[in-house]
Design a protein around this motif. Structure first.
Motif, PDB file in Angstrom:
ATOM      1  N   PRO A 113      99.708  83.090  33.111  1.00  0.00           N
ATOM      2  CA  PRO A 113      99.246  83.723  34.338  1.00  0.00           C
ATOM      3  C   PRO A 113      99.925  83.107  35.569  1.00  0.00           C
ATOM      4  CG  PRO A 113      97.625  82.150  33.596  1.00  0.00           C
ATOM      5  CD  PRO A 113      98.767  82.089  32.617  1.00  0.00           C
ATOM      6  N   THR A 114     100.001  83.856  36.631  1.00  0.00           N
ATOM      7  CA  THR A 114     100.545  83.321  37.872  1.00  0.00           C
ATOM      8  C   THR A 114      99.432  82.603  38.635  1.00  0.00           C
ATOM      9  OG1 THR A 114      99.970  85.299  39.075  1.00  0.00           O
ATOM     10  CG2 THR A 114     102.145  85.259  38.054  1.00  0.00           C
ATOM     11  N   VAL A 115      99.844  81.867  39.661  1.00  0.00           N
ATOM     12  CA  VAL A 115      98.871  81.106  40.446  1.00  0.00           C
ATOM     13  C   VAL A 115      97.851  82.041  41.089  1.00  0.00           C
ATOM     14  CG1 VAL A 115      98.563  79.539  42.389  1.00  0.00           C
ATOM     15  CG2 VAL A 115     100.547  79.301  40.883  1.00  0.00           C
ATOM     16  N   SER A 116      98.325  83.180  41.617  1.00  0.00           N
ATOM     17  CA  SER A 116      97.388  84.067  42.301  1.00  0.00           C
ATOM     18  C   SER A 116      96.395  84.670  41.319  1.00  0.00           C
ATOM     19  CB  SER A 116      98.146  85.164  43.051  1.00  0.00           C
ATOM     20  OG  SER A 116      98.684  86.072  42.128  1.00  0.00           O
ATOM     21  N   GLU A 117      96.867  84.921  40.081  1.00  0.00           N
ATOM     22  CA  GLU A 117      95.938  85.424  39.066  1.00  0.00           C
ATOM     23  C   GLU A 117      94.873  84.379  38.755  1.00  0.00           C
ATOM     24  OE1 GLU A 117      98.610  88.532  36.407  1.00  0.00           O
ATOM     25  OE2 GLU A 117      98.649  86.406  35.939  1.00  0.00           O
ATOM     26  N   LEU A 118      95.316  83.107  38.716  1.00  0.00           N
ATOM     27  CA  LEU A 118      94.357  82.035  38.446  1.00  0.00           C
ATOM     28  C   LEU A 118      93.315  81.956  39.553  1.00  0.00           C
ATOM     29  CD1 LEU A 118      96.629  79.171  37.084  1.00  0.00           C
ATOM     30  CD2 LEU A 118      94.779  80.309  35.873  1.00  0.00           C
ATOM     31  N   ILE A 119      93.777  82.085  40.782  1.00  0.00           N
ATOM     32  CA  ILE A 119      92.844  82.006  41.907  1.00  0.00           C
ATOM     33  C   ILE A 119      91.846  83.166  41.852  1.00  0.00           C
ATOM     34  CG2 ILE A 119      92.653  82.160  44.429  1.00  0.00           C
ATOM     35  CD1 ILE A 119      95.382  80.615  44.462  1.00  0.00           C
ATOM     36  N   THR A 120      92.368  84.365  41.531  1.00  0.00           N
ATOM     37  CA  THR A 120      91.468  85.514  41.375  1.00  0.00           C
ATOM     38  C   THR A 120      90.425  85.215  40.313  1.00  0.00           C
ATOM     39  OG1 THR A 120      93.486  86.781  41.631  1.00  0.00           O
ATOM     40  CG2 THR A 120      91.468  88.029  41.184  1.00  0.00           C
ATOM     41  N   ALA A 121      90.888  84.656  39.183  1.00  0.00           N
ATOM     42  CA  ALA A 121      89.977  84.377  38.075  1.00  0.00           C
ATOM     43  C   ALA A 121      88.915  83.376  38.493  1.00  0.00           C
ATOM     44  CB  ALA A 121      90.750  83.845  36.875  1.00  0.00           C
ATOM     45  N   ILE A 122      89.323  82.372  39.277  1.00  0.00           N
ATOM     46  CA  ILE A 122      88.347  81.375  39.740  1.00  0.00           C
ATOM     47  C   ILE A 122      87.268  82.061  40.567  1.00  0.00           C
ATOM     48  CG2 ILE A 122      88.006  79.402  41.284  1.00  0.00           C
ATOM     49  CD1 ILE A 122      90.746  78.387  40.350  1.00  0.00           C
ATOM     50  N   ASN A 123      87.697  82.990  41.408  1.00  0.00           N
ATOM     51  CA  ASN A 123      86.729  83.657  42.275  1.00  0.00           C
ATOM     52  C   ASN A 123      85.908  84.710  41.547  1.00  0.00           C
ATOM     53  OD1 ASN A 123      87.474  82.163  44.507  1.00  0.00           O
ATOM     54  ND2 ASN A 123      89.203  83.524  44.933  1.00  0.00           N
ATOM     55  N   GLU A 124      86.494  85.263  40.470  1.00  0.00           N
ATOM     56  CA  GLU A 124      85.844  86.377  39.779  1.00  0.00           C
ATOM     57  C   GLU A 124      84.590  85.966  39.013  1.00  0.00           C
ATOM     58  OE1 GLU A 124      88.981  89.806  38.446  1.00  0.00           O
ATOM     59  OE2 GLU A 124      88.809  87.974  37.276  1.00  0.00           O
ATOM     60  N   LEU A 125      84.667  84.804  38.378  1.00  0.00           N
ATOM     61  CA  LEU A 125      83.597  84.459  37.444  1.00  0.00           C
ATOM     62  C   LEU A 125      82.528  83.600  38.101  1.00  0.00           C
ATOM     63  CD1 LEU A 125      85.704  83.722  34.248  1.00  0.00           C
ATOM     64  CD2 LEU A 125      84.456  85.776  34.844  1.00  0.00           C
ATOM     65  N   PRO A 126      81.264  83.837  37.724  1.00  0.00           N
ATOM     66  CA  PRO A 126      80.160  83.015  38.250  1.00  0.00           C
ATOM     67  C   PRO A 126      80.092  81.690  37.494  1.00  0.00           C
ATOM     68  CG  PRO A 126      79.300  84.707  36.789  1.00  0.00           C
ATOM     69  CD  PRO A 126      80.789  84.879  36.805  1.00  0.00           C
ATOM     70  N   TRP A 127      80.975  80.764  37.842  1.00  0.00           N
ATOM     71  CA  TRP A 127      81.156  79.562  37.017  1.00  0.00           C
ATOM     72  C   TRP A 127      79.891  78.752  36.829  1.00  0.00           C
ATOM     73  CZ3 TRP A 127      85.229  79.158  34.075  1.00  0.00           C
ATOM     74  CH2 TRP A 127      86.364  79.882  34.429  1.00  0.00           C
ATOM     75  N   LEU A 128      79.177  78.500  37.939  1.00  0.00           N
ATOM     76  CA  LEU A 128      77.998  77.631  37.836  1.00  0.00           C
ATOM     77  C   LEU A 128      76.977  78.214  36.882  1.00  0.00           C
ATOM     78  CD1 LEU A 128      77.400  76.209  41.399  1.00  0.00           C
ATOM     79  CD2 LEU A 128      78.103  75.023  39.306  1.00  0.00           C
ATOM     80  N   GLN A 129      76.771  79.542  37.022  1.00  0.00           N
ATOM     81  CA  GLN A 129      75.784  80.193  36.159  1.00  0.00           C
ATOM     82  C   GLN A 129      76.228  80.141  34.693  1.00  0.00           C
ATOM     83  OE1 GLN A 129      75.225  84.335  36.945  1.00  0.00           O
ATOM     84  NE2 GLN A 129      73.688  84.479  35.333  1.00  0.00           N
ATOM     85  N   LEU A 130      77.538  80.375  34.477  1.00  0.00           N
ATOM     86  CA  LEU A 130      78.070  80.340  33.116  1.00  0.00           C
ATOM     87  C   LEU A 130      77.862  78.964  32.506  1.00  0.00           C
ATOM     88  CD1 LEU A 130      81.471  82.242  33.405  1.00  0.00           C
ATOM     89  CD2 LEU A 130      79.411  82.973  32.219  1.00  0.00           C
ATOM     90  N   ILE A 131      78.220  77.929  33.279  1.00  0.00           N
ATOM     91  CA  ILE A 131      78.102  76.571  32.752  1.00  0.00           C
ATOM     92  C   ILE A 131      76.638  76.229  32.508  1.00  0.00           C
ATOM     93  CG2 ILE A 131      78.446  74.136  33.317  1.00  0.00           C
ATOM     94  CD1 ILE A 131      81.026  74.977  34.735  1.00  0.00           C
ATOM     95  N   PHE A 132      75.783  76.605  33.455  1.00  0.00           N
ATOM     96  CA  PHE A 132      74.369  76.293  33.299  1.00  0.00           C
ATOM     97  C   PHE A 132      73.799  76.963  32.046  1.00  0.00           C
ATOM     98  CE2 PHE A 132      69.905  77.420  33.952  1.00  0.00           C
ATOM     99  CZ  PHE A 132      69.366  76.150  34.095  1.00  0.00           C
TER     100      PHE A 132
END
Lengths: 256, 523, 300
Positions: free
Chosen positions: B305-324
Motif C-alpha cells: 500500500p502507499t502512504v496515503s492508503e495507510l493514512i486512510t486506513a488509519i482513519n477508516e477503522l475504529p481502532w480503539l473499539q476494535l482493540i477493546f
C-alpha cells in the motif's frame, strides 16, 4: 492410643515391613532407630495413614484408621523428612495449611488470597522461636533451619495429639538439632542464640506429649522413654531407654 | 484495625480466571432457546453414524494425509532451523566463541517479529506471495515455530550458566569441544521433550490453517460445517480424533522413555537423523498426494500500500473499539480456558471425575472453534459471551490436558502430607498439587491467551466485532493497507502481552526466571 | 552410530533421489487448473468438479485438474498468483479477481445467473412482517440479523446494498453489528432456530431448502425478494491462448456453452450446478456489482 497390628508391606525387592505389632501409649516419647532402608519411613507413613499396608491394621484410639475420617487424621501430626512445605505460598499461608482439616474450602481459598487468622500464625511462629514478622516472608528467603521451624509451626497449628517425626534432625547442625529436638519433646523454646526458655512463655500452644520419632543419633536416645529398632523391616528392639543395651543398638546398624 | 493486604498466590491466580464463566453465563443464559435443538440432536446423532460414502471418506482421508504430512514436514524444518537460530541467539555461545554477546541480542530482537505473528496470519500473507502451494502452509507454520524453538532453546542455554563451560575452557578444551561437552548432555532431554510437544502443536496449527482455507482436513471440516452436513463432518472429526489420540500416546510414550533412559547425546543424534528421514518421507508423501512441491513455487510481489492508503486506513477503522472488543473477548475466553480445568479438577477430584473430565477435554480439543461457535449459536442469541465461550472451549481442552499431564509427572508428597494432616481431598489438592504446578501453568496460560487473541477472527459469525473479524473483512476486500496495519497491531498486542505477563510473574512470584516446565510446554 | 554405518547414508541418498525424480515427472506437461469458490459441501464439490474436469479434458484433449480452494478470498488470490486457470466465481469475487488480474476473461454464466436474486427471511416468532417495498426494510432496524459469508454476493453484498438503499446502516442491527454465518445454509439454520431474527441468502439455496424440507415454513418465512442482478460466472486467465494454442479460450468457452441435458455426464454437471445450461456472459453485466462493491468498500 496408636496401635499397629500385624502390619505387613511388600516392596519391589522383598518385604519392606514384616508383621509389625506396636502400641504407643499417651504421653510416651518413642525413638525409632534403624539403618537407612530398614523401613522407618514406611512405618511412619503407615502410622499416619498416608500409606496403606498390604495386610494388618492401624488403630487410633481403638478405631481403625480410615482414609476418609478427617478428625482421626488431624489428631496425628507428621513432621516429614522433606518437610513438604508449599514453596509457592508464604510462611503464614504454610502455617495455616496445618488447619486445613478443620476449615472449609472457602477458608482455604481465602487463605490463598491473603493469609488469614494471622495472629494465630504469629503465635505458632513465636512458639517455635521464629520472629512473628516473618509471617509474610516467602519461603525462598528462609534458611534450612528456619524452614524446619516453619514446618513445626504448621504442626502446632494442626494441634495434633501425637507427633510422628521422620528424621527431623538429620540435616541440621548440632545446636539447631538440639533446638528442634527440644521443641518436639516439648521442653521449651531454644532461640537461635542458644538461650533456652525452659517451659517458655505461658502459651496455650505446645506440642503434644506423645512422640514417635525416627533418628540416627543414638546419643540422643536418653531424651526418650522408649526405643524401638527396625532391622530389614522387622521390629527387633522394643524396650525402655532405662538400662538400654548399647550393643543391641550397634547391631541394628551392622550390615545384614 | 485489620490491614488486609491482598497478595494472590499462584494457585489462586490459576483458579480466579474461572470467574469469567460467571460473567459469560450471566450474559448468555437469558438468550438460550430451544430453536436449535433439532440441529444439535442431528449433530450428536451424526457422531454415531458418520458418513461412510466412499467419496466422503476418501476426501477426508486425503485431507488428513495433507494435514499430517504438512505438520510433519513443517515440524522437522522448524525444529532444525529453530535449533540453529537458538544457538545463534544464545549469549553463552557468542561469549564462548568471540567473547561478545551483542550478536545474540541482535538475533533475539530480530526473532521477536516472526514469533509475534501467528501462523494463520503468515499463511494468509504467504498465500499472496506463493499462490496455492503446499509450501504456504509449511512455511506459515515453520516461520513462527522456528522463532519459538529458538527462543526456548536460547533461554534454556542461558539459564544453564557459563561455569561448566569456563571450567572446560580453562582446562584447555577448544570452544567447540567445550560446548558439546558442557551443553549437549543437559540440553538434550529438555530439547527432545519440547520437540515432542511441537509436533502436537504443528498438527493443531496445520488443521487450523485448513479451517482458514489453506487445504487439508481443516478444509473438509470447515466446508462440511458450513453446509451443515454433520454426518460428513463427523467422518473428518473421527479421523482427526484417531490421529490426535495416536499422536498424544506416542508423545507421552516418547517422553516417558526419555525420563527413564535419560537422553544421551547418542540418542540426540539418532533423533536428528530420524527427523531428517521423517522430513524427507513427508515431502515425498505430499508429492504423492498430487501436490506439486516444486513446480508451484512462483514468487509474486506482495501488494504494497502507499502512504496515503495507510493514512486512510488509519482513519477508516475504529481502532480503539476494535482493540477493546478483541481484548474483552480474549480475556473472557482466556478466563474460561485457564480457570476451568483447575476448578473442575478441584471440585471433582475422584477417579471417576478425573476420567470424565479427561474425556470432555479430549472432545473439546477435537471440536474446532467455528464448530463450537455454530453449535452454541444455534441454541443461543448472539452476543460476545457466546463468542467467548466458543473460543474458550477448544483452548480449555488444550489447557486441561496440559495441567493433567504436568500434575501426573509431579511428586505428590505435599498432597499426601496435607491429606495425612486431615485436610480433605479438595483442599489437599489445591495446596499440595496445584500450588507447585501453577507458576508454569500460568506462564503457559499467558501464551495460550495470546493464541486466543489471534483466533478471535474465527468467531466472526457471532457478530463482527474485534480485530480478528476486521482482518478477515479487510482481507476479503483486498484492502492491503488495513491488512498490514491490523497485522502490525496484532504483533504489538502480542509483544505487549509478553512483557505484561513477564512483569506479572515477577510481581506475584518474585522470580525473574521463567519456570522450566513452562518453557518446555510453550507451543 | 550413524556415521559408522554407511547404509544409513545410502538410504538417505535413495530417498532424496526418489523425491527429486518424482518432482521432475510432474513438471512435464501443462495442465489446465480449474477451481471454484467453495459454496457447497466438499463431497458435492469434489463430485461436481471431477466430473467437470473429465468432461472438459475429453472435449479439449488436454489434462484438466480440479484444485480445491477453501475460501472466497483464497480463490481470488489463487487466480491473481496464476495458481488457477479457470475459476467459477461469484459476482463480487469475480470482479475482485478480474481487477487484480487485468486481461482475465469472463466466459460464461448459468441461465439463472442473469437474473439472480437474494431473499430476506425471518423467523416466524420474530414478528417481522412481509416487506412489500424497499423502504419497508427499515422494519429490520434493531433486529438480530445475519449475512452469509463476508465475500458472498448474494449472501452479503447485494443484501447490504439494498439495506443501505433503505437507509439502514449495519450498525443499526441489534448488537451494533450483523452476524456473518459463513454460508447460506448456516444463515438458514440460524434464522430458523431463532438465534437470529432475520437474515439474507441466495434464492437458489432457499428454494432447494424448501423443496428438500430443510426449511420449515412453520418456523421461517420469506419476507422479501430482492430485485434481480447478475451473479456467478466462469473467469479464465488471459494467457490461455499463449499456453494452450491460439483460439483455446474460445474453444473452452464453446465447450462450456455446448453442454446440454442430453448427454448424461453433462446433465449431471448441470444438475449439480442447478442450471439447465451455460450461456455467454459479458464483463459489463457486472458493472453494477463493481460500483456497489466500491461503495461498500469491498473493492478497492
Amino acid at each position: 492410643m496408636l496401635e499397629l497390628r500385624g502390619v505387613h508391606l511388600h516392596g519391589p525387592r522383598g518385604d519392606r515391613l514384616k508383621n509389625i505389632d506396636l502400641i504407643i501409649k499417651p504421653g510416651e516419647r518413642v525413638a525409632l532407630i534403624g539403618s537407612s532402608g530398614a523401613g522407618k519411613s514406611s512405618l511412619l507413613a503407615i502410622a499416619n495413614g498416608s500409606l496403606l499396608p498390604d495386610s494388618g491394621t492401624v488403630l487410633w484410639r481403638g478405631r481403625s484408621l480410615n482414609r476418609r475420617h478427617h478428625s482421626q487424621r488431624q489428631a496425628i501430626g507428621t513432621l516429614w523428612q522433606d518437610l513438604c512445605l508449599v514453596e509457592e505460598l508464604n510462611v503464614a499461608q504454610n502455617v495455616n495449611a496445618g488447619a486445613l482439616g478443620k476449615r472449609s474450602l472457602l477458608w482455604a481459598l481465602a487463605n490463598l488470597l491473603a493469609p488469614i487468622e494471622i495472629n494465630r500464625c504469629r503465635e505458632c511462629l513465636e512458639a517455635v522461636g521464629l520472629p512473628a514478622n516473618l509471617a509474610r516472608a516467602s519461603l525462598s528467603e528462609l534458611s534450612g533451619g528456619q524452614r524446619q521451624r516453619v514446618a513445626l509451626a504448621r504442626l502446632l497449628r494442626q494441634k495434633p495429639e501425637i507427633v510422628l517425626a521422620d528424621e527431623p534432625l538429620s540435616s541440621l547442625d548440632p545446636p539447631l538439632a538440639e533446638a528442634v529436638l527440644n521443641l518436639l519433646l516439648n521442653n521449651g523454646i531454644v532461640l537461635n542464640n542458644g538461650i533456652v526458655l525452659k517451659n517458655g512463655l505461658p502459651s496455650p500452644i505446645s506440642m503434644p506429649n506423645t512422640l514417635l520419632m525416627s533418628l540416627h543419633q543414638t546419643n540422643l536416645i536418653d531424651h526418650f522413654d522408649r526405643v524401638i529398632g527396625l532391622r530389614s523391616g522387622q521390629l527387633v528392639v522394643d524396650q525402655s531407654t532405662d538400662g538400654l543395651n548399647q550393643a543391641a543398638l550397634e547391631w541394628l546398624y551392622q550390615p545384614t | 484495625m485489620i490491614r488486609l493486604r491482598l497478595n494472590p498466590t499462584p494457585p489462586l491466580l490459576s483458579l480466579l480466571p474461572a470467574l469469567a464463566l460467571v460473567v459469560v453465563l450471566m450474559e448468555m443464559v437469558p438468550g438460550i432457546h430451544s430453536g436449535g435443538l433439532q440441529s444439535l440432536i442431528a449433530f450428536i446423532s451424526a457422531a454415531f453414524h458418520p458418513s461412510m460414502d466412499p467419496s466422503v471418506v476418501s476426501s477426508a482421508w486425503r485431507g488428513l494425509q495433507i494435514t499430517m504430512a504438512t505438520a510433519l514436514l513443517s515440524w522437522v524444518v522448524s525444529t532444525l532451523i529453530g535449533v540453529v537460530l537458538g544457538l545463534a541467539s544464545a549469549t553463552l555461545i557468542w561469549q564462548t566463541f568471540i567473547g561478545k554477546s551483542w550478536p545474540a541480542i541482535l538475533f533475539r530482537r530480530l526473532l521477536a517479529f516472526p514469533r509475534a505473528v501467528h501462523e494463520l496470519l503468515w499463511g494468509l500473507l504467504l498465500l499472496q506471495m506463493l499462490g496455492l502451494s503446499p509450501w504456504v502452509a509449511i512455511l506459515a507454520i515453520t516461520i513462527p515455530y522456528s522463532a519459538l524453538v529458538a527462543r526456548v532453546l536460547s533461554d534454556q542455554l542461558d539459564s544453564l550458566g557459563a561455569r561448566p563451560l569456563i571450567a572446560l575452557r580453562q582446562s584447555g578444551a577448544r570452544p567447540i569441544q567445550a560446548l558439546t561437552t558442557a551443553i549437549v548432555p543437559p540440553m538434550a532431554p529438555v530439547l527432545m521433550s519440547y520437540c515432542g510437544y511441537r509436533l502436537e502443536c504443528a498438527l493443531r496449527g496445520a488443521t487450523l490453517l485448513g479451517v482458514f482455507g489453506l487445504g487439508g482436513l481443516g478444509t473438509d471440516l470447515q466446508l462440511t460445517l458450513q453446509s451443515l452436513q454433520f454426518e460428513q463432518l463427523w467422518t473428518a472429526l473421527w479421523m482427526l480424533a484417531a490421529v490426535m489420540v495416536i499422536l498424544e500416546q506416542l508423545i507421552s510414550w516418547w517422553r516417558q522413555r526419555l525420563r527413564s533412559s535419560g537422553a544421551a547425546p547418542k540418542e540426540l543424534l539418532v533423533s536428528v537423523c530420524l527427523m531428517l528421514i521423517l522430513g524427507i518421507c513427508s515431502s515425498i508423501w505430499l508429492q504423492s498426494l498430487d501436490l506439486d512441491m516444486a513446480s508451484s513455487i512462483r514468487w509474486h510481489q506482495l501488494p504494497l500500500p502507499t502512504v496515503s492508503e495507510l493514512i486512510t486506513a488509519i482513519n477508516e477503522l475504529p481502532w480503539l473499539q476494535l482493540i477493546f472488543n478483541t481484548l474483552l473477548l480474549t480475556v473472557l475466553a482466556a478466563g474460561i480456558a485457564i480457570g476451568l480445568p483447575p476448578l473442575g479438577m478441584m471440585l471433582w477430584p475422584s477417579q471417576l471425575g478425573r476420567s470424565i473430565q479427561s474425556l470432555l477435554w479430549g472432545f473439546l480439543r477435537l471440536i474446532p472453534t467455528p464448530l463450537a461457535a455454530l453449535l452454541l449459536l444455534l441454541n443461543c442469541e448472539p452476543n460476545l459471551a457466546v463468542a467467548a465461550l466458543a473460543l474458550g472451549a477448544h483452548n480449555l481442552g488444550v489447557m486441561g490436558r496440559l495441567l493433567k499431564e504436568a500434575l501426573d509427572q509431579q511428586s505428590d508428597s505435599c498432597y499426601q502430607a496435607l491429606k495425612a494432616s486431615g485436610a480433605g481431598d479438595r483442599v489437599a489438592w489445591l495446596y499440595g498439587s496445584l500450588s507447585a504446578q501453577s507458576p508454569s501453568y500460568l506462564a503457559y496460560a499467558a501464551y495460550r491467551a495470546d493464541v486466543m487473541l489471534r483466533e478471535t477472527a474465527v468467531v466472526g459469525m457471532v457478530g463482527g466485532a474485534g480485530l480478528g473479524w476486521q482482518l478477515i473483512e479487510s482481507l476479503s476486500s483486498f484492502n492491503w493497507a488495513q491488512v498490514y496495519l491490523l497485522i502490525g497491531v496484532y504483533a504489538m498486542l502480542t509483544m505487549f502481552g509478553e512483557v505484561l505477563s513477564d512483569h506479572c510473574r515477577q510481581l506475584w512470584t518474585g522470580s525473574k526466571k521463567k519456570p522450566v516446565m513452562a518453557l518446555a510446554l510453550q507451543s | 552410530m550413524i556415521t559408522r554405518n554407511p547404509r544409513w547414508l545410502l538410504s538417505l541418498i535413495v530417498l532424496f533421489s526418489s523425491f527429486f525424480s518424482s518432482v521432475a515427472t510432474s513438471l512435464a506437461e501443462d495442465v489446465l487448473r480449474i477451481g471454484a469458490i467453495p459454496d457447497q459441501n466438499p463431497e458435492r464439490l469434489n463430485r461436481l468438479y471431477s466430473l467437470l474436469s473429465t468432461e472438459l479434458s475429453k472435449e479439449l484433449q488436454i489434462p484438466v485438474r480440479y484444485i480445491a480452494v477453501t475460501n472466497y478470498p483464497a480463490a481470488v488470490s489463487a487466480f491473481r498468483t496464476n495458481s488457477l486457470d479457470l475459476v467459477w466465481f461469484g459476482g463480487l469475487t469475480g470482479v475482485q479477481a478480474r481487477l487484480q488480474k487485468p486481461g482475465a476473461k469472463v466466459l460464461a454464466q448459468r441461465d439463472i445467473d442473469v437474473n439472480f436474486r437474494s431473499v430476506f427471511i425471518a423467523n416466524t416468532g420474530s414478528g417481522i412482517k412481509q416487506i412489500n417495498s424497499l423502504n419497508e426494510l427499515s422494519s429490520l432496524r434493531g433486529k438480530r440479523f445475519t449475512f452469509g459469508s463476508e465475500s458472498s454476493t448474494s449472501g452479503r453484498l447485494m443484501p447490504q446494498y439494498f439495506l443501505q438503499e433503505a437507509g439502514i446502516k449495519t450498525t443499526e442491527f441489534a448488537g451494533q453489528a450483523p452476524g456473518f454465518s459463513g454460508s447460506h445454509d448456516a444463515t438458514l439454520a440460524l434464522v430458523q432456530s431463532g438465534s437470529f431474527e432475520a437474515g439474507a441468502l441466495n434464492e437458489q439455496v432457499w428454494l432447494s431448502a424448501l423443496q428438500t424440507g430443510r426449511a420449515d415454513p412453520q418456523r421461517v418465512s420469506l419476507i422479501w425478494r430482492t430485485p434481480a442482478y447478475a451473479d456467478y460466472h466462469w473467469l479464465a486467465q488471459g494467457n490461455l491462448d499463449k499456453r494452450f494454442g491460439d483460439g483455446f479460450t474460445n474453444r473452452l468457452k464453446q465447450a462450456l456453452l455446448s453442454w446440454d441435458k442430453k448427454s448424461k455426464p453433462q446433465a449431471t454437471i448441470l444438475d449439480l450446478f442447478g442450471a439447465s445450461r451455460f450461456i455467454p456472459a459479458l464483463e459489463n453485466q457486472y458493472k453494477t456489482i463493481e460500483t456497489i462493491g466500491r461503495q461498500l468498500g469491498k473493492i478497492q
